[in-house]
Design a protein around this motif. Structure first.
Motif, mmCIF file in Angstrom:
data_model
loop_
_atom_site.group_PDB
_atom_site.id
_atom_site.type_symbol
_atom_site.label_atom_id
_atom_site.label_comp_id
_atom_site.label_asym_id
_atom_site.label_seq_id
_atom_site.Cartn_x
_atom_site.Cartn_y
_atom_site.Cartn_z
ATOM 1 N N VAL A 190 4.132 -5.359 -1.943
ATOM 2 C CA VAL A 190 3.482 -4.079 -1.639
ATOM 3 C C VAL A 190 3.911 -3.010 -2.645
ATOM 4 C CG1 VAL A 190 3.427 -2.196 0.045
ATOM 5 C CG2 VAL A 190 3.112 -4.550 0.795
ATOM 6 N N SER A 191 5.188 -2.990 -3.007
ATOM 7 C CA SER A 191 5.637 -1.969 -3.963
ATOM 8 C C SER A 191 5.073 -2.214 -5.366
ATOM 9 C CB SER A 191 7.164 -1.934 -4.010
ATOM 10 O OG SER A 191 7.664 -3.113 -4.596
ATOM 11 N N LEU A 227 2.082 -3.553 -5.909
ATOM 12 C CA LEU A 227 0.656 -3.223 -5.858
ATOM 13 C C LEU A 227 0.402 -1.714 -5.792
ATOM 14 C CD1 LEU A 227 -0.653 -5.997 -3.447
ATOM 15 C CD2 LEU A 227 -0.886 -5.872 -5.942
ATOM 16 N N LEU A 228 1.337 -0.987 -5.244
ATOM 17 C CA LEU A 228 1.151 0.461 -5.141
ATOM 18 C C LEU A 228 1.831 1.088 -6.297
ATOM 19 C CD1 LEU A 228 1.835 0.989 -1.357
ATOM 20 C CD2 LEU A 228 -0.361 0.840 -2.494
#
Length: 48
Positions: A44-45, A47-48
């Protein structure tokens, strides 16, 4: 979080060697979930 997973894994290996299979199974389950949570948060980190 990965450090906690490694610590639980070491505890599980030691407990398994000493014959405490209940404790070893529980700590391996906790370590597995911590690794999964780490991987999800890492993806998630990224991708963001």
């Amino acid at each position: 979080m990965l450090e906690l997973a490694l610590m639980f894994f070491v505890i599980a290996v030691i407990a398994g060697a000493l014959g405490a299979t209940g404790v070893a199974g529980l700590t391996m389950t906790i370590a597995k979930w911590l690794v999964i949570a780490f991987l999800v948060l890492a993806v998630v980190s990224l991708l963001l």
